[in-house]
Design an enzyme around this catalytic site. Structure first.
Site, PDB file in Angstrom:
ATOM      1  N   THR A 155       0.906  -1.152   0.000  1.00  0.00           N
ATOM      2  CA  THR A 155       0.000   0.000   0.000  1.00  0.00           C
ATOM      3  C   THR A 155       0.943   1.198   0.000  1.00  0.00           C
ATOM      4  OG1 THR A 155      -0.099   0.171   2.400  1.00  0.00           O
ATOM      5  CG2 THR A 155      -1.795  -1.193   1.353  1.00  0.00           C
ATOM      6  N   HIS A 156       0.572   2.251  -0.683  1.00  0.00           N
ATOM      7  CA  HIS A 156       1.433   3.441  -0.827  1.00  0.00           C
ATOM      8  C   HIS A 156       2.797   3.081  -1.426  1.00  0.00           C
ATOM      9  CE1 HIS A 156      -1.483   5.278   2.000  1.00  0.00           C
ATOM     10  NE2 HIS A 156      -1.357   4.136   2.656  1.00  0.00           N
ATOM     11  N   SER A 277      19.442  -0.546 -25.870  1.00  0.00           N
ATOM     12  CA  SER A 277      19.790   0.859 -26.012  1.00  0.00           C
ATOM     13  C   SER A 277      20.864   0.980 -27.078  1.00  0.00           C
ATOM     14  CB  SER A 277      20.312   1.392 -24.680  1.00  0.00           C
ATOM     15  OG  SER A 277      21.128   2.522 -24.900  1.00  0.00           O
ATOM     16  N   LYS A 283      21.800  -2.413 -21.354  1.00  0.00           N
ATOM     17  CA  LYS A 283      20.377  -2.159 -21.142  1.00  0.00           C
ATOM     18  C   LYS A 283      19.448  -3.181 -21.784  1.00  0.00           C
ATOM     19  CE  LYS A 283      19.092   2.006 -19.967  1.00  0.00           C
ATOM     20  NZ  LYS A 283      18.108   2.305 -19.005  1.00  0.00           N
ATOM     21  N   ASN A 285      15.383  -2.887 -21.959  1.00  0.00           N
ATOM     22  CA  ASN A 285      14.324  -1.968 -21.535  1.00  0.00           C
ATOM     23  C   ASN A 285      12.925  -2.545 -21.729  1.00  0.00           C
ATOM     24  OD1 ASN A 285      16.174   0.051 -20.878  1.00  0.00           O
ATOM     25  ND2 ASN A 285      16.231   0.780 -22.998  1.00  0.00           N
ATOM     26  N   GLU A 290       5.988   0.185 -21.547  1.00  0.00           N
ATOM     27  CA  GLU A 290       5.935   1.656 -21.543  1.00  0.00           C
ATOM     28  C   GLU A 290       5.048   2.179 -22.675  1.00  0.00           C
ATOM     29  OE1 GLU A 290      10.031   2.902 -21.611  1.00  0.00           O
ATOM     30  OE2 GLU A 290      10.423   1.973 -19.674  1.00  0.00           O
TER      31      GLU A 290
END
Ligand code: ARG
Length: 467
Positions: A155-156, A277, A283, A285, A290
Site C-alpha cells: 500500500t502506498h 539501447s 540495457k 528496456n 511503456e
C-alpha cells in the site's frame, strides 16, 4: 471527383472543399458492412415489390462481385470517390447499369452510414472481447502456477503484508473480467437496426424494416428515425470501455516496469518483448510495457473527442458526425494491439520467486502477524502493536528480519513469545492463515481459481452467443 449529388449545383466543388468534405480515405474500411447493408436493402425492396426479382439478382450479384474483388485485392478503393457509399454505388452502376441506380430507393447515406458504423463497431466489440478473453486465460495460467509464490503486497508502494503472486494476478483477473462483461453489455444494447430511418423522417416507400433488421442480424428496427440516424451512444460507450481496458493495462504495465527495474528484479521480461539501447550495451528496456502505458492517452483522447463532437449537435444528422470515425478506428486498433502484446509479454515473463519472497521477508510484511500472535496469547491489540513496533525498530538497527531475531531478544520485550513465534510469522503461515474468500491463503485461492476456471470455460474463447 465522383459525387452522388451534382444535380442542383451549377459550379464544380472547390478542390480544397472536396478534400475537406471527403471521408473515403478512412471510411473505406466499412466496405464490407456497406455492401452487406445494401444487399439486405435490395432483398427487402424486391420482397416489397419495389424492385423486380431480376433487378434484385443483378444488384446482389454485382455487389457480391465487388466484395469478392475487394477481399482479393483485385479492386481497390480510389480516392476520387467522396465516401465508401458513393464508391460502391458508382462501381455497381458502372457494372450493371440501370438496376444499380435503383439501389438507393428509400435510403439515405445518413441511415446507411449509421448502419455501417453500428455493424462495424459490433464486430469490433467481439474482436476486442476475444482478446480480453485470451488475456484472462494467460492471467489464470500464471495464477495456477503461483499459488505458493510469496511476495510483498503493497500500500502506498510500501511493503505491507505478504501475499502470493496468484493473489496479485487475481486482482487483474477481476478487472479484465469486468471489462469482458462491460463489452457484452454494450453489444447487448446494440440490437436495433437504423436502416430504413431514411435521411431523418423515414420514407414514403413501404419498406419492411423488420425484414432488413433480421437479415442483418439485429433484433428489430430502431423506433425513432431521427435517433436512428444520429445515435452514436454505442460508440461512446465502446470508447469508454476501451479507455477502461487501457487504464487497467496501464496499471499492470506500471507494475511490470517497476518489477523489472534493477532495484526490484521481481521479473525478467523475455528478450522477445524487450528492447536495447543504442548507446548503453547493458540495457534491456521494458519498452512494450511503456508503450502500452503511453498509448492510453490516445484512447482517452478518442473518448473525449467524440463526447465533445456529439455534445453540440442538434437533431438529426449533421456532418460533424463524420468525425466519429478516424479516432474511433485508431482507438479500436490500438487497444486490440495492446491487449495482444501485453498478453504475449505476460505469458513469457519469468517470475523470480526467491527475490519476491526475500523482498517480502526483508520488508517486515509479517509484523501484523507477530502482533496477532500476541493477541492470540491474550495481549490487547494496541499493546501488541507497540511491542512489535519496538521489535521492528531493533531489527532495523541490526539490519535483520523479524524471522532472524533470537528468541531471547523477543523475550526481553515480551515474555509471551515462545519458540513457535517463528512458525507463526513465516511467510507461508502468514499467507495461509488468510482464509477469507478473496484472500491469498492457499485454500481460499484454490477456491477462487476454481471459480475463475469455470467462468472461462463458460465463455469459451469469447465467441459464445455472438452471432
Ligand atoms: N461520410 C458521412 C459520414 O461519415 C456519410 C453520411 C453523409 N451524409 C450526408 N448527408 N452528407 O457521416
Amino acid at each position: 471527383m465522383a459525387q452522388l449529388w451534382g444535380g442542383r449545383f451549377t459550379k464544380e466543388t472547390d478542390r480544397l472543399v472536396y478534400d475537406f468534405n471527403a471521408s473515403i480515405s478512412f471510411d473505406k474500411r466499412l466496405y464490407r458492412e456497406d455492401i452487406e447493408g445494401s444487399m439486405a436493402h435490395a432483398r427487402m425492396l424486391a420482397a416489397q415489390g419495389i424492385l423486380t426479382d431480376e433487378e434484385r439478382e443483378a444488384i446482389i450479384d454485382g455487389l457480391q462481385g465487388i466484395l469478392d474483388e475487394l477481399e482479393k485485392g483485385s479492386l481497390s478503393i480510389g480516392s476520387e470517390y467522396e465516401d465508401i457509399h458513393s464508391f460502391v454505388e458508382a462501381v455497381l452502376t458502372e457494372r450493371i447499369g440501370e438496376p444499380g441506380k435503383k439501389l438507393h430507393t428509400g435510403r439515405s447515406r445518413n441511415d446507411q452510414v449509421a448502419l455501417d458504423m453500428k455493424m462495424y463497431t459490433r464486430k469490433e466489440i467481439y474482436k476486442t472481447d476475444e482478446s480480453v478473453t485470451e488475456l484472462l486465460h494467460v492471467i489464470l495460467e500464471v495464477m495456477e502456477e503461483h499459488t505458493d509464490t510469496y511476495m510483498p503486497g503493497f500500500t502506498h508502494l510500501q511493503k505491507a503484508q505478504p501475499i502470493t503472486l496468484a493473489h496479485h494476478m487475481g486482482a487483474y483477473f477481476e478487472m479484465f473480467k469486468r471489462d469482458h462483461e462491460r463489452l457484452r453489455d454494450i453489444a447487448g444494447r446494440m440490437g436495433t437496426c437504423p436502416l430504413g430511418s431514411g435521411a431523418l423522417a423515414g420514407t414514403t416507400y413501404p419498406l419492411d424494416r423488420e425484414y432488413t433488421a433480421e437479415l442483418l442480424g439485429f433484433d428489430g428496427p430502431t423506433l425513432n428515425s431521427m435517433d436512428g440516424v444520429s445515435d452514436r451512444d454505442y460508440l461512446i460507450e465502446f470508447l469508454a470501455a476501451l479507455s477502461m481496458i487501457m487504464m487497467h493495462l496501464s496499471r499492470f504495465c506500471e507494475e511490470v516496469i517497476i518489477w523489472n527495474s534493477n532495484e526490484y528484479q521481481f521479473v525478467d521480461i523475455d528478450d522477445a518483448y524487450s528492447t536495447g539501447s543504442s548507446i548503453m550495451p547493458q540495457k534491456k528496456n521494458p519498452d512494450i510495457a511503456e508503450l502500452v502505458r503511453g498509448k492510453t492517452g490516445r484512447v482517452y483522447g478518442a473518448l473525449q473527442a467524440l463526447l465533445t463532437t456529439m455534445k453540440g449537435i442538434p437533431l438529426a444528422y449533421n456532418k460533424d458526425m463524420q468525425e466519429d470515425k478516424e479516432l474511433a478506428f485508431d482507438a479500436m486498433d490500438t487497444v486490440k494491439g495492446c491487449i495482444r502484446l501485453f498478453a504475449g509479454m505476460l505469458g513469457t515473463m519469468k517470475f523470480r520467486e526467491e527475490r519476491m519472497a526475500a523482498s517480502a521477508k526483508e520488508g517486515f510484511t509479517n509484523a501484523t502477524d507477530a502482533a496477532d500472535y500476541l493477541v492470540n496469547h491474550g495481549v490487547a491489540f494496541r499493546d501488541a502493536h507497540g511491542i512489535v513496533g519496538r521489535l521492528v525498530l531493533l531489527c532495523i538497527e541490526r539490519g535483520i528480519a523479524l524471522d532472524d531475531l533470537p528468541l531471547s531478544e523477543y523475550k526481553k520485550i515480551s515474555e509471551v513469545f515462545e519458540e513457535d513465534i517463528y512458525d507463526a510469522i513465516s511467510l507461508k503461515t502468514c499467507v495461509n492463515k488468510r482464509v477469507t474468500q478473496g484472500a491469498p491463503g492457499h485454500g481460499a485461492m484454490e477456491k477462487t481459481i476454481g471459480i475463475y476456471r469455470e467462468y472461462l470455460d463458460g465463455i469459451g474463447n469469447g465467441k459464445k452467443d455472438k452471432e
